[in-house]
Design a protein around this motif. Structure first.
Motif, PDB file in Angstrom:
ATOM      1  N   UNK A 279       1.003  -1.212   0.099  1.00 58.52           N
ATOM      2  CA  UNK A 279      -0.141  -0.020  -0.038  1.00 58.52           C
ATOM      3  C   UNK A 279       0.713   1.154  -0.105  1.00 58.52           C
ATOM      4  N   UNK A 280       1.837   1.234   0.660  1.00 54.83           N
ATOM      5  CA  UNK A 280       2.703   2.407   0.887  1.00 54.83           C
ATOM      6  C   UNK A 280       3.895   2.242  -0.106  1.00 54.83           C
ATOM      7  N   UNK A 281       3.965   1.567  -1.067  1.00 51.78           N
ATOM      8  CA  UNK A 281       4.926   1.459  -2.375  1.00 51.78           C
ATOM      9  C   UNK A 281       4.491   2.544  -3.129  1.00 51.78           C
ATOM     10  N   UNK A 282       5.791   3.000  -3.691  1.00 50.00           N
ATOM     11  CA  UNK A 282       5.676   3.741  -5.125  1.00 50.00           C
ATOM     12  C   UNK A 282       4.820   3.295  -5.923  1.00 50.00           C
ATOM     13  N   UNK A 283       4.417   2.361  -6.308  1.00 48.91           N
ATOM     14  CA  UNK A 283       3.592   1.625  -7.424  1.00 48.91           C
ATOM     15  C   UNK A 283       2.293   2.021  -6.933  1.00 48.91           C
ATOM     16  N   UNK A 284       1.779   1.925  -5.793  1.00 46.66           N
ATOM     17  CA  UNK A 284       0.458   2.484  -5.447  1.00 46.66           C
ATOM     18  C   UNK A 284       0.382   3.853  -5.274  1.00 46.66           C
ATOM     19  N   UNK A 285       1.285   4.727  -4.705  1.00 46.57           N
ATOM     20  CA  UNK A 285       1.220   5.901  -4.395  1.00 46.57           C
ATOM     21  C   UNK A 285       1.030   6.995  -5.477  1.00 46.57           C
ATOM     22  N   UNK A 286       2.364   6.670  -6.415  1.00 48.74           N
ATOM     23  CA  UNK A 286       2.408   7.620  -7.683  1.00 48.74           C
ATOM     24  C   UNK A 286       1.258   7.713  -8.577  1.00 48.74           C
ATOM     25  N   UNK A 287       0.409   6.598  -8.963  1.00 48.55           N
ATOM     26  CA  UNK A 287      -0.595   6.691  -9.616  1.00 48.55           C
ATOM     27  C   UNK A 287      -1.934   7.314  -8.923  1.00 48.55           C
ATOM     28  N   UNK A 288      -1.988   7.372  -7.805  1.00 47.51           N
ATOM     29  CA  UNK A 288      -2.822   8.036  -6.925  1.00 47.51           C
ATOM     30  C   UNK A 288      -2.347   9.640  -6.788  1.00 47.51           C
ATOM     31  N   UNK A 289      -1.256   9.967  -6.731  1.00 48.90           N
ATOM     32  CA  UNK A 289      -0.870  11.361  -6.702  1.00 48.90           C
ATOM     33  C   UNK A 289      -1.057  12.155  -8.133  1.00 48.90           C
ATOM     34  N   UNK A 290      -0.831  11.303  -9.019  1.00 51.75           N
ATOM     35  CA  UNK A 290      -0.760  11.675 -10.502  1.00 51.75           C
ATOM     36  C   UNK A 290      -2.325  11.976 -10.820  1.00 51.75           C
ATOM     37  N   UNK A 291      -3.251  11.017 -10.249  1.00 54.29           N
ATOM     38  CA  UNK A 291      -4.562  11.267 -10.692  1.00 54.29           C
ATOM     39  C   UNK A 291      -4.960  12.586  -9.618  1.00 54.29           C
ATOM     40  N   UNK A 292      -4.621  12.820  -8.721  1.00 55.92           N
ATOM     41  CA  UNK A 292      -4.812  13.988  -7.697  1.00 55.92           C
ATOM     42  C   UNK A 292      -4.095  15.137  -8.457  1.00 55.92           C
ATOM     43  N   UNK A 293      -3.287  15.042  -9.193  1.00 54.63           N
ATOM     44  CA  UNK A 293      -2.824  16.232 -10.287  1.00 54.63           C
ATOM     45  C   UNK A 293      -1.716  16.815  -9.509  1.00 54.63           C
ATOM     46  N   UNK A 294      -1.237  16.175  -8.417  1.00 55.96           N
ATOM     47  CA  UNK A 294       0.173  16.677  -7.606  1.00 55.96           C
ATOM     48  C   UNK A 294       1.504  16.372  -8.264  1.00 55.96           C
ATOM     49  N   UNK A 295       1.398  15.471  -9.060  1.00 62.84           N
ATOM     50  CA  UNK A 295       2.805  15.106  -9.641  1.00 62.84           C
ATOM     51  C   UNK A 295       2.349  14.764 -11.382  1.00 62.84           C
ATOM     52  N   UNK A 296       3.427  14.967 -12.149  1.00 57.22           N
ATOM     53  CA  UNK A 296       3.393  14.332 -13.424  1.00 57.22           C
ATOM     54  C   UNK A 296       4.407  13.582 -14.056  1.00 57.22           C
ATOM     55  N   UNK A 297       4.000  12.318 -14.687  1.00 56.94           N
ATOM     56  CA  UNK A 297       5.016  11.583 -15.161  1.00 56.94           C
ATOM     57  C   UNK A 297       6.075  12.179 -16.055  1.00 56.94           C
TER      58      UNK A 297
END
Length: 235
Positions: free
Chosen positions: A217-235
């Protein structure tokens, strides 16, 4: 047959030169420089001494930005904080501290812009410590040989890790300048931190929490897509 081989060789050489010609490497010395968009071309470090283009060197557990010049390489290794190379950000983990504990990294790892003024660092987690993202088996699109320099034209796809390859990586947030000792505190994105980030977005918070195992759950593979959908980061 010889003509065909010669033609192929020429094509490869020109293709390689073309890729090198596309190198666009720049760096920031400090977090404040990054905030103020004060970038310095890596080429300026070697001006008048060498014409070698900067290289991103990848081994099994680290990235290095090299110029072939001892003085310039010393700046990139020991002083610079952020390097942009091949369209991606790489953060120098040498002086990063999580809960006053150094990350088990003395070189660069991949990073993302977080919101407008923060940096999100992705590092592998092994035996209680953070370790640089390993290239072995995790390379996107082009599998790069270990311990080789990769031109920027290739680097954007050759060594940038896919989300589904980041199960053993955690995310660390840089949002402050270095302290008086030159160390930069980073915050690992844990359940508690993610709950605060997603407090006003129950749907995304539910998606994040849907992964049962804590480490996954706390891995980058779970967190990064969530943050991208939230608009906080971009790929």
């Amino acid at each position: 047959m010889k003509k065909k081989m010669m033609g192929l060789l020429v094509a490869l050489v020109f293709g390689s030169l073309s890729a090198w010609a596309q190198v666009n490497a720049k760096y920031c010395l400090t977090y404040d420089d990054f905030l103020d968009n004060r970038w310095v071309p890596v080429d300026s470090l070697v001006e008048g001494r060498t014409k070698q283009l900067p290289q991103l060197k990848a081994t099994d557990d680290q990235y290095k930005i090299l110029t072939g010049d001892k003085e310039a390489d010393g700046v990139l290794k020991k002083v610079a904080l952020v390097v942009e190379y091949g369209g991606h950000l790489y953060v120098n983990c040498r002086n990063l501290r999580c809960n006053d504990i150094p990350l088990d990294v003395n070189n660069y790892t991949q990073a993302y812009r977080y919101e407008k003024n923060k940096l999100l660092v992705v590092a592998r987690y092994i035996n209680g410590g953070a370790l640089l993202a390993s290239l072995a088996g995790d390379v996107v699109s082009i599998v790069a040989p270990l311990d080789v320099a990769i031109p920027a034209g290739v680097a954007s796809t050759a060594i940038w890790l896919n989300m589904d390859k980041l199960n053993n990586h955690y995310c660390y947030l840089i949002d402050t300048e270095a302290n008086a000792k030159g160390k930069i505190p980073v915050t690992r994105l844990t359940d508690e931190v993610m709950e605060k980030i997603l407090a006003k977005d129950p749907a995304l918070l539910g998606r994040y929490k849907a992964v049962e195992k804590k480490r996954e759950r706390q891995s980058a593979s779970n967190i990064l897509p969530v943050l991208m959908e939230k608009g906080l980061i971009k790929n």
